[in-house]
Design a protein around this motif. Structure first.
Motif, short mmCIF file in Angstrom:
data_model
loop_
_atom_site.label_atom_id
_atom_site.label_comp_id
_atom_site.label_asym_id
_atom_site.label_seq_id
_atom_site.Cartn_x
_atom_site.Cartn_y
_atom_site.Cartn_z
N ARG A 1 0.84 -1.20 0.00
CA ARG A 1 0.00 0.00 0.00
C ARG A 1 0.87 1.25 0.00
NH1 ARG A 1 -5.31 -0.59 0.68
NH2 ARG A 1 -6.04 -2.65 1.21
N GLY A 2 0.52 2.23 -0.83
CA GLY A 2 1.29 3.46 -0.92
C GLY A 2 0.80 4.49 0.07
N ALA A 3 1.42 4.56 1.25
CA ALA A 3 0.96 5.49 2.28
C ALA A 3 1.15 6.94 1.86
CB ALA A 3 1.71 5.22 3.58
N GLY A 4 2.09 7.17 0.96
CA GLY A 4 2.35 8.54 0.55
C GLY A 4 1.20 9.20 -0.15
N THR A 5 0.29 8.40 -0.71
CA THR A 5 -0.87 8.96 -1.41
C THR A 5 -2.11 8.97 -0.56
OG1 THR A 5 -1.50 6.81 -2.30
CG2 THR A 5 0.04 8.12 -3.61
N ARG A 6 -1.96 8.78 0.75
CA ARG A 6 -3.08 8.51 1.64
C ARG A 6 -4.24 9.46 1.49
NH1 ARG A 6 -2.54 7.84 8.17
NH2 ARG A 6 -4.76 7.68 8.60
N LEU A 7 -3.96 10.77 1.57
CA LEU A 7 -5.07 11.72 1.46
C LEU A 7 -4.87 12.72 0.32
CD1 LEU A 7 -5.84 12.55 5.18
CD2 LEU A 7 -7.23 11.21 3.63
N ALA A 8 -3.69 12.75 -0.24
CA ALA A 8 -3.40 13.77 -1.25
C ALA A 8 -4.32 13.67 -2.46
CB ALA A 8 -1.94 13.66 -1.70
N ALA A 9 -4.71 12.42 -2.82
CA ALA A 9 -5.54 12.23 -4.02
C ALA A 9 -7.02 12.11 -3.72
CB ALA A 9 -5.07 10.98 -4.77
N THR A 10 -7.41 12.27 -2.46
CA THR A 10 -8.80 12.00 -2.09
C THR A 10 -9.78 12.88 -2.85
OG1 THR A 10 -8.14 11.28 0.10
CG2 THR A 10 -10.43 11.97 -0.17
N SER B 1 -6.00 3.35 0.98
CA SER B 1 -5.87 4.16 2.19
C SER B 1 -6.64 5.47 2.13
CB SER B 1 -4.39 4.43 2.50
OG SER B 1 -3.78 5.13 1.42
N ASP B 2 -6.62 6.15 0.96
CA ASP B 2 -7.32 7.43 0.86
C ASP B 2 -8.83 7.23 0.98
OD1 ASP B 2 -7.20 6.12 -1.61
OD2 ASP B 2 -7.37 7.97 -2.77
N VAL B 3 -9.33 6.10 0.46
CA VAL B 3 -10.76 5.80 0.55
C VAL B 3 -11.12 5.36 1.97
CG1 VAL B 3 -12.60 4.31 -0.33
CG2 VAL B 3 -10.85 5.17 -1.88
N ALA B 4 -10.30 4.51 2.56
CA ALA B 4 -10.59 4.00 3.90
C ALA B 4 -10.69 5.12 4.92
CB ALA B 4 -9.50 3.01 4.33
N ASP B 5 -9.92 6.17 4.73
CA ASP B 5 -9.88 7.25 5.72
C ASP B 5 -10.83 8.40 5.42
OD1 ASP B 5 -8.07 6.11 7.50
OD2 ASP B 5 -6.35 6.78 6.33
N LEU B 6 -11.64 8.28 4.40
CA LEU B 6 -12.65 9.32 4.16
C LEU B 6 -13.88 8.97 4.99
CD1 LEU B 6 -12.91 11.94 2.55
CD2 LEU B 6 -14.26 10.66 0.90
N GLN B 7 -13.92 9.45 6.19
CA GLN B 7 -14.92 9.04 7.17
C GLN B 7 -16.36 9.21 6.68
OE1 GLN B 7 -14.29 7.56 10.09
NE2 GLN B 7 -16.49 7.31 10.37
N GLU B 8 -16.63 10.31 6.01
CA GLU B 8 -18.00 10.59 5.62
C GLU B 8 -18.54 9.53 4.65
OE1 GLU B 8 -20.79 14.33 4.12
OE2 GLU B 8 -18.62 14.57 4.32
N ALA B 9 -17.66 8.98 3.81
CA ALA B 9 -18.11 7.96 2.87
C ALA B 9 -18.68 6.76 3.61
CB ALA B 9 -16.95 7.52 1.97
N TRP B 10 -18.00 6.31 4.66
CA TRP B 10 -18.44 5.12 5.39
C TRP B 10 -19.61 5.42 6.31
CZ3 TRP B 10 -17.01 1.48 2.58
CH2 TRP B 10 -15.84 1.61 1.84
N ASP B 11 -19.69 6.67 6.79
CA ASP B 11 -20.88 7.07 7.54
C ASP B 11 -22.11 7.03 6.64
OD1 ASP B 11 -19.48 7.46 9.88
OD2 ASP B 11 -19.27 9.62 9.63
N ARG B 12 -21.94 7.42 5.39
CA ARG B 12 -23.07 7.41 4.46
C ARG B 12 -23.50 5.98 4.13
NH1 ARG B 12 -24.53 12.21 2.55
NH2 ARG B 12 -23.09 13.96 2.71
N VAL B 13 -22.55 5.08 3.92
CA VAL B 13 -22.90 3.68 3.69
C VAL B 13 -23.64 3.12 4.92
CG1 VAL B 13 -22.00 1.35 3.32
CG2 VAL B 13 -21.05 3.28 2.04
N ALA B 14 -23.14 3.43 6.10
CA ALA B 14 -23.82 2.97 7.32
C ALA B 14 -25.22 3.55 7.42
CB ALA B 14 -22.99 3.35 8.55
#
Length: 403
Positions: free
Chosen positions: A5-14, A129-142
């Motif tokens: 997993r490329g941690a360097g792209t974690r949130l930069a491309a979100t 990683s960038d998708v996993a850490d976008l909290q609002e996305a998973w709140d919406r699925v829930a």
């Protein structure tokens, strides 16, 4: 986090890769709202986002605390997995982590797409990683919304960002809450509260991470353990090719009409876009018979009563000349949609193409609209009504038996 997993792209491309859509309960026009590129922060104890569908909501996952896992292997059964089998899989050398999910296939505008019913907090650990850490996305699925890749949503969602998961009028309609890249071979993600409405299981699939081990190293022992009734896909191969060409693939169409007629559909890839369905399924379901106007055609056995009835009515109303037998392009056609690795309803023999030259994709088509109306009366959906039109295409939408 896994070495691959490329941690360097974690949130930069979100912001470029994930787009959150306004919840249905927030406004009359639930159009897209840009993502902030970072998780939302609750204030005054309020939830991160409104719950769009309380009847189909599960507990929100909260901020991610656990490590991420590489999505390396996906196993699909046509039944629920028993706990003993999961334990044996987890004891295999090379298996680092597993997660049970529900898997089914839905037909959307002649594309058979895979929907996963998941625990948002656990499934997110297998995403980028960038998708996993976008909290609002998973709140919406829930909260009862759907997550999918932007390309899928742009093609299938209506102007209110809603997608109907199936061909039947009674099929559930979900709001797209987030555009987000998913695990390879999974097209649409919902929470487990939706599974009964979609008529799918919540635990007939298993995501496997091999972490730093090579996924192929567990293929043979895993296939021996799960048996021939399960599909085992190497997701590292699927991410490059769109599917695992060495897998014995499985589709389990959900919903009333398609699910009841198709059942479990197993197939292998032959190359050149062709597939080889299980011969036993073909023998039980595919027939060649004579129908009015078109003559001899090969289709699913349960399509014939309604096809005959529609063509007979076309004939009786003096419209037979509006259907050109020489421009008929087939019904049962076991291959992927051209240029994709996606099955169509032709693979099941439940669709047919008429008057091909004058009814190409993306056009209004010149097929007679009275013919269209007759087919719709007899339970067929017409591709000319779709967002990206396919006016030559008719597919079975619901079972209607002639009186």
């Amino acid at each position: 986090m896994g070495a691959r997993r490329g941690a360097g792209t974690r949130l930069a491309a979100t912001a470029a890769l994930v787009l959150l859509l306004g919840a249905c309960s927030e406004r009359a026009d639930p159009g897209p709202a840009p993502a902030t590129g970072s998780p939302s922060t609750p204030t005054s104890g309020e939830p991160t986002v409104p719950v769009a569908d309380p009847a189909h909501a599960v507990d929100p996952p909260g901020p991610r605390k656990d490590r991420l896992w590489s999505a390396d292997v996906l196993v699909q059964w046509d039944r629920s997995i028993d706990a003993a089998t999961v334990r044996r899989i987890e004891r295999l050398d090379g298996v680092a982590h597993t997660e049970r999910i529900g898997l089914g296939q839905v037909s959307l505008e002649n594309r058979v797409l895979t929907v996963a019913a998941v625990d948002p907090g656990a499934y997110r650990l297998f995403t980028r990683s960038d998708v996993a850490d976008l909290q609002e996305a998973w709140d919406r699925v829930a909260g009862g919304e759907l997550a999918t890749d932007e390309k899928v949503a742009r093609r299938l969602a209506d102007d209110d960002a809603m997608i109907r998961l199936g061909t039947d009028d009674s099929a559930p309609v979900l709001h797209v809450g987030a555009y987000a890249p998913q695990v390879p071979t999974i097209d649409l993600v919902v929470n487990t509260a939706w599974a009964p409405d979609i008529e799918m299981s919540t635990d007939n699939g298993l995501l496997i991470s091999t972490d730093n081990a090579t996924p192929a190293s567990i293929r043979k022992p895993l296939e021996r353990l799960v048996g021939k009734g399960a599909s085992v896909q190497m997701l590292d191969v699927a991410s490059r090719l769109g599917l695992d060409p060495d897998a014995r693939l499985t589709a389990i169409p959900t919903g009333g009409t398609l699910g009841s007629l198709v059942g479990t559909y197993r197939y292998r890839v032959l190359g050149g876009g062709r597939i080889a369905p299980d011969p036993a399924w073909v023998a039980a379901n595919i027939r060649t018979e004579v129908v009015p106007i078109l003559g001899s055609v090969t289709c699913h056995r349960d399509l014939f009563p309604q096809l005959r009835a529609a063509l007979l009515e076309v004939q009786q109303r003096g419209l037979a000349d509006e259907i050109h037998p020489g421009e008929y392009a087939g019904c049962y056609y076991p291959r992927f949609i051209a240029g994709t690795t996606t099955l169509s309803n032709h693979s099941f023999g439940l669709a047919l193409d008429l008057n091909v030259p004058g009814n190409q994709r993306g056009t209004v088509g010149d097929i007679d609209r009275d013919v269209v109306a007759i087919f719709e009366t007899w339970g067929f959906a017409w591709g000319g009504d779709w967002k990206y039109t396919d006016p030559m295409h008719f597919e079975l939408r619901q079972v209607k038996r002639p009186g």
